[in-house]
Design a protein around this motif. Structure first.
Motif, PDB file in Angstrom:
ATOM      1  N   GLU A 214       0.812  -1.216   0.000  1.00 19.99           N
ATOM      2  CA  GLU A 214       0.000   0.000   0.000  1.00 19.99           C
ATOM      3  C   GLU A 214       0.850   1.271   0.000  1.00 19.99           C
ATOM      4  O   GLU A 214       0.318   2.369  -0.203  1.00 19.99           O
ATOM      5  N   TYR A 217       0.287   3.008  -3.201  1.00 18.95           N
ATOM      6  CA  TYR A 217      -1.128   3.247  -3.488  1.00 18.95           C
ATOM      7  C   TYR A 217      -1.340   4.339  -4.530  1.00 18.95           C
ATOM      8  O   TYR A 217      -2.127   4.174  -5.469  1.00 18.95           O
ATOM      9  N   MET A 218      -0.642   5.464  -4.397  1.00 17.96           N
ATOM     10  CA  MET A 218      -0.860   6.594  -5.312  1.00 17.96           C
ATOM     11  C   MET A 218      -0.451   6.251  -6.735  1.00 17.96           C
ATOM     12  O   MET A 218      -0.877   6.918  -7.686  1.00 17.96           O
ATOM     13  N   PHE A 220      -1.089   3.282  -8.171  1.00 17.72           N
ATOM     14  CA  PHE A 220      -1.920   2.190  -8.688  1.00 17.72           C
ATOM     15  C   PHE A 220      -2.967   2.690  -9.680  1.00 17.72           C
ATOM     16  O   PHE A 220      -3.405   3.843  -9.609  1.00 17.72           O
ATOM     17  N   LEU A 222      -6.730   3.215 -11.136  1.00 14.60           N
ATOM     18  CA  LEU A 222      -7.913   3.615 -10.381  1.00 14.60           C
ATOM     19  C   LEU A 222      -8.729   2.411  -9.940  1.00 14.60           C
ATOM     20  O   LEU A 222      -9.257   2.379  -8.817  1.00 14.60           O
ATOM     21  N   LYS A 225      -7.207   1.019  -6.833  1.00 17.12           N
ATOM     22  CA  LYS A 225      -7.450   1.920  -5.699  1.00 17.12           C
ATOM     23  C   LYS A 225      -8.872   1.745  -5.168  1.00 17.12           C
ATOM     24  O   LYS A 225      -9.097   1.659  -3.946  1.00 17.12           O
ATOM     25  N   LYS A 226      -9.828   1.705  -6.085  1.00 17.46           N
ATOM     26  CA  LYS A 226     -11.228   1.538  -5.676  1.00 17.46           C
ATOM     27  C   LYS A 226     -11.441   0.190  -4.980  1.00 17.46           C
ATOM     28  O   LYS A 226     -12.196   0.098  -4.004  1.00 17.46           O
ATOM     29  N   LYS A 229     -10.118   0.322  -1.402  1.00 17.54           N
ATOM     30  CA  LYS A 229     -11.081   1.022  -0.546  1.00 17.54           C
ATOM     31  C   LYS A 229     -12.291   0.124  -0.251  1.00 17.54           C
ATOM     32  O   LYS A 229     -12.846   0.163   0.849  1.00 17.54           O
TER      33      LYS A 229
END
Length: 336
Positions: A214, A217-218, A220, A222, A225-226, A229
């Protein structure tokens, strides 16, 4: 360990009839991997007592710093496989190119090639965290009687005849498949013998763990990322537990036993992904599918990818079928 447990050698012999090329060569090859794994395990367990931890001072073909045990493990597996006169070629994550091996009669009669990551997760050695070995076996596609060629190694993962890994952890285990399910064997260090301890290993269809770095994360896509979450949400059996060791063998092994998903997606720093298709992704994908799991790059089945180079990198998603399919839905919906 119970005297009734079957040894790895006994299991290989008893089940070689289920393998369509039952000449005994594959059995000898698996036994060679078993021997090399025991030698490497002995050295791994001495880390910290002798001068085998730390960097070796060299880099491999990917530009990564080689650890001393990387070099040692690579040498031991190549030596063992070469001396047994079974394979016609070996490709290693630690070598620039493949190693061609002639048969003992000098007629290039051997049928198999091996692709290997000798020490996966080796950056964990210095901090005493589990590491492993990953191997993949194919039958050559070029004519027997001639030296092995690059196309013998650049085969789709769906053409693998066997694959497996060794995890050097609190206990040492060898896990493998020849296309008839997945079985795990634990080493009894007192007598140096692997015993069948985990027959018919399978992924639970659903899991409650996700394994991903993680810290990236920035970087990855979209869709990933979704999905992360989503894993952290508080509905149903969520939030899922985050478990990431940084050793593919260890993360895969835990998720297969307990249920979970492993993710190493592409990103702006690794536009083609980070893990190697031939040495890491294909063998783990073969094991996953044989254990009722699933593997893809988020869109395409891992073992359907046509390799174009020995050290090719790809995005890699692997684990419990329902979790992988759920991530694929996020990728289709949200994309890059």
């Amino acid at each position: 360990m119970s005297a009734q447990k079957q040894t790895l050698g006994e299991f290989i012999i008893e089940n070689q009839h289920a393998f369509k090329y039952s000449s005994g060569e594959l059995s000898s090859l698996l036994n060679s991997i078993r021997l090399a794994a025991k030698v490497v395990n002995h050295e791994v367990n001495k880390a910290g007592l002798v001068d085998i931890i730390g960097a070796a001072g060299d880099t491999n073909i990917q530009g990564e710093d080689q650890q001393k045990l990387d070099v040692y493990a690579n040498d031991k597996f190549i030596q063992t496989l070469t001396r047994r006169n079974i394979v016609c070629g070996i490709a290693s994550e630690e070598e620039d190119s493949f190693v061609a091996i002639n048969s003992i009669d000098e007629k290039n009669q051997n049928n198999y090639v091996v692709l290997i990551d000798p020490l996966d997760g080796s950056s964990n050695i210095d901090v005493n965290v589990s590491v492993g070995t990953i191997f993949s076996i194919y039958r050559r596609v070029t004519p027997v009687g001639k030296p092995v060629q690059i196309e013998d190694f650049l085969q789709k993962g769906s053409e693998q005849v066997a694959a497996g890994y060794v995890v050097y952890g609190t206990s040492t285990m060898l896990v493998y498949t020849t296309g008839n399910g997945v079985n795990g064997f634990t080493l009894n260090p007192a007598i140096g013998t692997f015993y069948l301890s985990h027959p018919n290993m399978t992924f639970p269809k659903n899991g409650t763990m996700y394994s991903v770095n993680e810290g990236n994360y920035m970087d990855f896509p979209l869709g990933v990322k979704k999905y992360i979450k989503h894993c952290q949400g508080e509905e149903g059996d969520r939030p899922y537990t985050s478990r990431y060791i940084g050793s593919l063998v260890s993360d895969f092994h835990r998720n297969m036993i307990k249920g979970g998903i492993y993710m190493y997606p592409k990103g702006s720093r690794n536009p083609n992904g980070k893990l190697r298709l031939l040495y890491e992704c294909n063998p783990m994908a073969f094991l996953a599918e044989q254990a009722n799991g699933k593997s893809s790059d988020g869109y395409t089945r891992t073992m359907d990818v046509q390799p174009t180079e020995l050290h090719q990198r790809v995005p890699f998603i692997c684990g419990s079928t329902n979790m992988v399919e759920e991530l694929e839905e996020f990728m289709i919906k949200y994309g890059e």
